[in-house]
Design an enzyme around this catalytic site. Sequence first.
Site, PDB file in Angstrom:
ATOM      1  CB  SER A 145       0.573  -1.053   6.616  1.00  0.00           C
ATOM      2  OG  SER A 145       0.344   0.334   6.777  1.00  0.00           O
ATOM      3  CE1 TYR A 148       0.599  -0.792   1.036  1.00  0.00           C
ATOM      4  CE2 TYR A 148      -0.359   0.385   2.889  1.00  0.00           C
ATOM      5  CZ  TYR A 148       0.707  -0.269   2.310  1.00  0.00           C
ATOM      6  OH  TYR A 148       1.880  -0.417   3.019  1.00  0.00           O
TER       7      TYR A 148
HETATM    8  P1  NAP Z   1       9.589  -0.445  -1.491  1.00  0.00           P
HETATM    9  O1  NAP Z   1      10.978   0.044  -1.368  1.00  0.00           O
HETATM   10  O2  NAP Z   1       8.764   0.001  -2.642  1.00  0.00           O
HETATM   11  O3  NAP Z   1       9.642  -2.029  -1.420  1.00  0.00           O
HETATM   12  C1  NAP Z   1       8.659  -2.861  -1.961  1.00  0.00           C
HETATM   13  C2  NAP Z   1       9.331  -4.160  -2.336  1.00  0.00           C
HETATM   14  O4  NAP Z   1       8.347  -5.086  -2.785  1.00  0.00           O
HETATM   15  C3  NAP Z   1      10.351  -3.967  -3.448  1.00  0.00           C
HETATM   16  O5  NAP Z   1      11.503  -4.699  -3.137  1.00  0.00           O
HETATM   17  C4  NAP Z   1       9.655  -4.569  -4.647  1.00  0.00           C
HETATM   18  O6  NAP Z   1      10.638  -5.139  -5.484  1.00  0.00           O
HETATM   19  C5  NAP Z   1       8.815  -5.644  -3.987  1.00  0.00           C
HETATM   20  N1  NAP Z   1       7.712  -6.078  -4.831  1.00  0.00           N
HETATM   21  C6  NAP Z   1       6.708  -5.332  -5.343  1.00  0.00           C
HETATM   22  N2  NAP Z   1       5.906  -6.099  -6.093  1.00  0.00           N
HETATM   23  C7  NAP Z   1       6.423  -7.358  -6.060  1.00  0.00           C
HETATM   24  C8  NAP Z   1       6.049  -8.583  -6.658  1.00  0.00           C
HETATM   25  N3  NAP Z   1       4.978  -8.689  -7.446  1.00  0.00           N
HETATM   26  N4  NAP Z   1       6.802  -9.677  -6.401  1.00  0.00           N
HETATM   27  C9  NAP Z   1       7.900  -9.582  -5.596  1.00  0.00           C
HETATM   28  N5  NAP Z   1       8.300  -8.446  -5.021  1.00  0.00           N
HETATM   29  C10 NAP Z   1       7.564  -7.349  -5.252  1.00  0.00           C
HETATM   30  O7  NAP Z   1       8.719  -0.038  -0.216  1.00  0.00           O
HETATM   31  P2  NAP Z   1       8.864  -0.422   1.324  1.00  0.00           P
HETATM   32  O8  NAP Z   1       8.330   0.724   2.075  1.00  0.00           O
HETATM   33  O9  NAP Z   1      10.214  -0.932   1.644  1.00  0.00           O
HETATM   34  O10 NAP Z   1       7.786  -1.597   1.451  1.00  0.00           O
HETATM   35  C11 NAP Z   1       8.096  -2.891   1.965  1.00  0.00           C
HETATM   36  C12 NAP Z   1       6.861  -3.455   2.654  1.00  0.00           C
HETATM   37  O11 NAP Z   1       6.603  -2.691   3.827  1.00  0.00           O
HETATM   38  C13 NAP Z   1       5.587  -3.381   1.817  1.00  0.00           C
HETATM   39  O12 NAP Z   1       4.813  -4.533   2.021  1.00  0.00           O
HETATM   40  C14 NAP Z   1       4.872  -2.177   2.386  1.00  0.00           C
HETATM   41  O13 NAP Z   1       3.479  -2.240   2.177  1.00  0.00           O
HETATM   42  C15 NAP Z   1       5.253  -2.307   3.842  1.00  0.00           C
HETATM   43  N6  NAP Z   1       5.133  -1.079   4.613  1.00  0.00           N
HETATM   44  C16 NAP Z   1       5.920  -0.021   4.375  1.00  0.00           C
HETATM   45  C17 NAP Z   1       5.780   1.129   5.132  1.00  0.00           C
HETATM   46  C18 NAP Z   1       6.636   2.335   4.938  1.00  0.00           C
HETATM   47  O14 NAP Z   1       6.346   3.380   5.566  1.00  0.00           O
HETATM   48  N7  NAP Z   1       7.679   2.300   4.143  1.00  0.00           N
HETATM   49  C19 NAP Z   1       4.807   1.179   6.131  1.00  0.00           C
HETATM   50  C20 NAP Z   1       4.005   0.083   6.353  1.00  0.00           C
HETATM   51  C21 NAP Z   1       4.174  -1.054   5.592  1.00  0.00           C
HETATM   52  P3  NAP Z   1      10.535  -5.263  -7.090  1.00  0.00           P
HETATM   53  O15 NAP Z   1       9.945  -3.980  -7.599  1.00  0.00           O
HETATM   54  O16 NAP Z   1      11.952  -5.485  -7.469  1.00  0.00           O
HETATM   55  O17 NAP Z   1       9.671  -6.462  -7.351  1.00  0.00           O
END
Ligand code: NAP
Length: 259
Positions: free
Chosen positions: A149, A163
């Site tokens: 991130s 985080y």
């Molecule tokens: P999200 O929709 O909440 O996705 C998070 C994913 O991680 C979900 O599929 C969740 O699935 C999975 N997860 C959480 N805990 C887990 C575990 N213990 N084991 C396996 N899977 C797990 O949010 P997102 O924004 O798409 O995030 C995806 C990634 O991008 C994350 O690493 C986040 O930090 C990063 N990111 C996002 C943004 C943004 O603006 N959206 C920006 C920078 C970085 P389950 O709940 O089904 O396990």
Amino acid sequence: MTGVPGGFRLDGEVAVVTGASSGLGAHFARLLASAGAAVAIGARRAEELETVRRSILADGGRCVAVATDVSDPARCRALVDAAVTEWGRVDVLVNNAGVGYGARAEKDDPGRAAGLLEVNLLGAYQMAVAAGRVMIDAGRGGSIINIASALGLTAGSVPQAAYSASKAGLMGLTRDLAAQWSGRHGIRVNTLAPGYFASEMTAPLLEHEQGLADAVARIPLGRFGDQEELAGPLLLLASRAGSYITGTTLCVDGGWTMH
Ligand code: NAP
């Protein structure tokens, strides 16, 4: 005419994507499948994962779904094993699973912070080791992409030290694994650092008028990114188009971290 050798395609290759039950991970899984890869997807919510799997199959892709909690090393191995059992190889790993929450550090619960680090950082490490071993044994190289991130590089408008630490840690993990595996085994390891994109994780921020305004004010392009704007960067790192890129962080953040 010259072109990118092998282009951005992944035909005949196998990709593993964690956290693929929603948000960016589901998008990455569909994207890799549309680029020709067979995809093994993992996350804890089996029903949501199955919905993603079906959508990939409906589009003509190949996909296997495995309920996976990346904080459990045995489940990490099971996800990688499923890809090997199904298609005999692993070429790409996208370490996307992640959790986040905002809290002032002085009020944060250390147990909650440890749980976050266990998923975001240790989970990625365990997945990299599980997939890396398969790639090393096969001797064909590979690509590991750690989804960090912009918050691994700079502070945001919301206090979230655990985080941010986990995402900065992923960049260190990337560099050391790249040093260990790139030259010796042809496994490229890189970090993709998104800025803000709409997802379940960022929904609370999107619903908070002042928080959203503060976040956007830090972004030179003046807006959140669209998930589609991560497609080119992810495929670049995953495919032969990025064959000379390893150990680096690619920021896709509207310029947020340029200063
Ligand atoms: P999200 O929709 O909440 O996705 C998070 C994913 O991680 C979900 O599929 C969740 O699935 C999975 N997860 C959480 N805990 C887990 C575990 N213990 N084991 C396996 N899977 C797990 O949010 P997102 O924004 O798409 O995030 C995806 C990634 O991008 C994350 O690493 C986040 O930090 C990063 N990111 C996002 C943004 C943004 O603006 N959206 C920006 C920078 C970085 P389950 O709940 O089904 O396990």
